[in-house]
Design a protein around this motif. Structure first.
Motif, short mmCIF file in Angstrom:
data_model
loop_
_atom_site.label_atom_id
_atom_site.label_comp_id
_atom_site.label_asym_id
_atom_site.label_seq_id
_atom_site.Cartn_x
_atom_site.Cartn_y
_atom_site.Cartn_z
N CYS A 31 0.85 -1.20 0.00
CA CYS A 31 0.00 0.00 0.00
C CYS A 31 0.88 1.25 0.00
CB CYS A 31 -0.91 -0.02 1.22
SG CYS A 31 -1.90 1.47 1.37
N CYS A 34 -0.13 3.34 3.53
CA CYS A 34 0.27 2.90 4.88
C CYS A 34 1.34 1.83 4.89
CB CYS A 34 -0.98 2.43 5.65
SG CYS A 34 -1.58 0.83 5.09
N SER A 36 1.09 -1.28 4.15
CA SER A 36 0.61 -2.63 4.46
C SER A 36 0.75 -3.56 3.25
CB SER A 36 -0.86 -2.55 4.88
OG SER A 36 -1.41 -3.85 4.92
N CYS A 50 -6.56 -2.00 0.21
CA CYS A 50 -5.75 -2.25 1.40
C CYS A 50 -6.67 -2.62 2.56
CB CYS A 50 -4.94 -1.00 1.72
SG CYS A 50 -4.05 -1.11 3.26
N GLU A 52 -5.93 -2.49 5.61
CA GLU A 52 -5.69 -1.58 6.74
C GLU A 52 -6.38 -0.24 6.56
OE1 GLU A 52 -4.05 -2.25 9.55
OE2 GLU A 52 -3.65 -4.31 8.87
N CYS A 53 -6.12 0.41 5.41
CA CYS A 53 -6.61 1.78 5.28
C CYS A 53 -7.60 1.96 4.13
CB CYS A 53 -5.42 2.74 5.10
SG CYS A 53 -4.63 2.63 3.49
ZN LIG Z 1 -3.06 1.00 3.32
#
Ligand SMILES: [Zn+2]
Length: 324
Positions: A31, A34, A36, A50, A52-53
């Motif tokens: 990503c 972030c 990830s 992603c 995560e974000c």
């Molecule tokens: Zn991310």
């Protein structure tokens, strides 16, 4: 890859997308927001998200194809044609093969592919014994154009405006000639760099970038103005009579003459500013001459790994008549 296999594997845009997705997932999606590595595939929008974000990564972002409006089929076909022939393809020929109306995007695509070839090879440092020499390639440039416009005659010889300077470095290992090959040296990797000049300091700086410190440099004594002593393990300057050059520095001479004949056939009228691009393609293929059918996959990996250094610019047909 053979033509039949290529047309079977990549018969439409969907099969190219699928392959691109596989190649990129094998290498891992990171990503940009972030960092990830955890993503899921959004099949409706054909992109990764992603975990995560929530940021998205498209199939082509971060690759040679980033920002291109051309179909993936075009890129795949170009990679196939560039890797399946010993020589190369001019952009004009590629345009014909693809049946595309406009020359500009095809020309730009080809330069972008050559750019990732150069980026890939720039990661490699030449080692052990390295032949080093300089070469002059005939090109077209603005200086020539200006001289022509003013009706001035062009200079002759090495100082001619037409002669672009190139530094050539080839790994060259001593070997025992066999029945199959009479050569006394075996070639490894090559690097060719378009130089602004061939002054000692400029040559030294490029050689330091391209060659490992522990290497042994072999060069022609007539280039005695180039001082490399102390920078490498050893520097061997050989007095080379023109008739001995193919024996003493065989690979720089073979490479220079092969590159020149490829350029002459395809890119006559090559503009000075694009010379490095053609040199990158020549070296990329030279460095992988035994890869055979794997070359397609290798260039595909390079294509998803690097975004090209080649920036968008308008092809100027008034200056370059037949630049590939
Ligand atoms: Zn991310």
């Amino acid at each position: 890859m053979k033509l039949l296999e290529f047309s079977k594997r990549f018969k439409d845009e969907g099969s190219c997308e699928q392959y691109l997705r596989e190649v990129r997932e094998e290498r891992g999606i990171i990503c940009r927001e972030c960092g990830s590595h955890e993503h899921y595939w959004d099949k409706y929008h054909k992109r990764w998200r992603c975990k995560e974000c929530g940021s998205e990564t498209t199939l082509t972002s971060g690759t040679v194809m980033q920002g291109s409006k051309l179909p993936l089929m075009y890129w795949f076909t170009a990679i196939h044609l560039l890797t399946s022939t010993k020589n190369s393809f001019s952009a004009k020929e590629m345009q014909r093969q693809l049946g595309h109306k406009r020359y500009q995007p095809i020309w730009e695509m080809m330069h972008k592919l050559r750019s990732v070839m150069g980026l890939r090879d720039s990661q490699y440092q030449l080692t052990k014994a390295v032949e080093l020499d300089e070469a002059f390639f005939t090109t077209d440039n603005e200086e020539i154009q200006k001289a022509k416009d003013k009706g001035k005659p062009l200079k002759r010889g090495a100082g001619s405006q037409r002669q672009s300077k190139v530094l050539v470095m080839v790994e060259s290992e001593a070997t025992i000639p066999t029945k199959k090959s009479h050569k006394s040296r075996k070639a490894g990797h090559i690097r060719m760099v378009h130089m602004p000049d061939l002054l000692s300091e400029t040559v030294k700086n490029e050689a330091i970038k391209a060659i490992d410190k522990e290497s042994q440099i072999i060069m022609d004594d007539s280039k005695s103005h180039v001082k490399l002593d102390g920078e490498f393990k050893g520097t061997e300057k050989k007095v080379v009579k023109p008739e001995d050059a193919p024996r003493v520095l065989p690979w720089v001479h073979i490479a220079i003459s092969n590159a020149k004949s490829m350029f002459l056939n395809l890119y006559h009228g090559t503009k000075d500013e694009y010379l490095q691009s053609y040199l990158d393609e020549f070296c990329y293929k030279f460095n992988r001459m035994y890869f055979g059918e794997h070359l397609f996959d290798r260039l595909m990996i390079a294509s998803v790994t690097y975004t090209p250094a080649f920036k968008h610019r308008i092809y100027n047909k008034n200056i370059t008549l037949s630049c590939g």
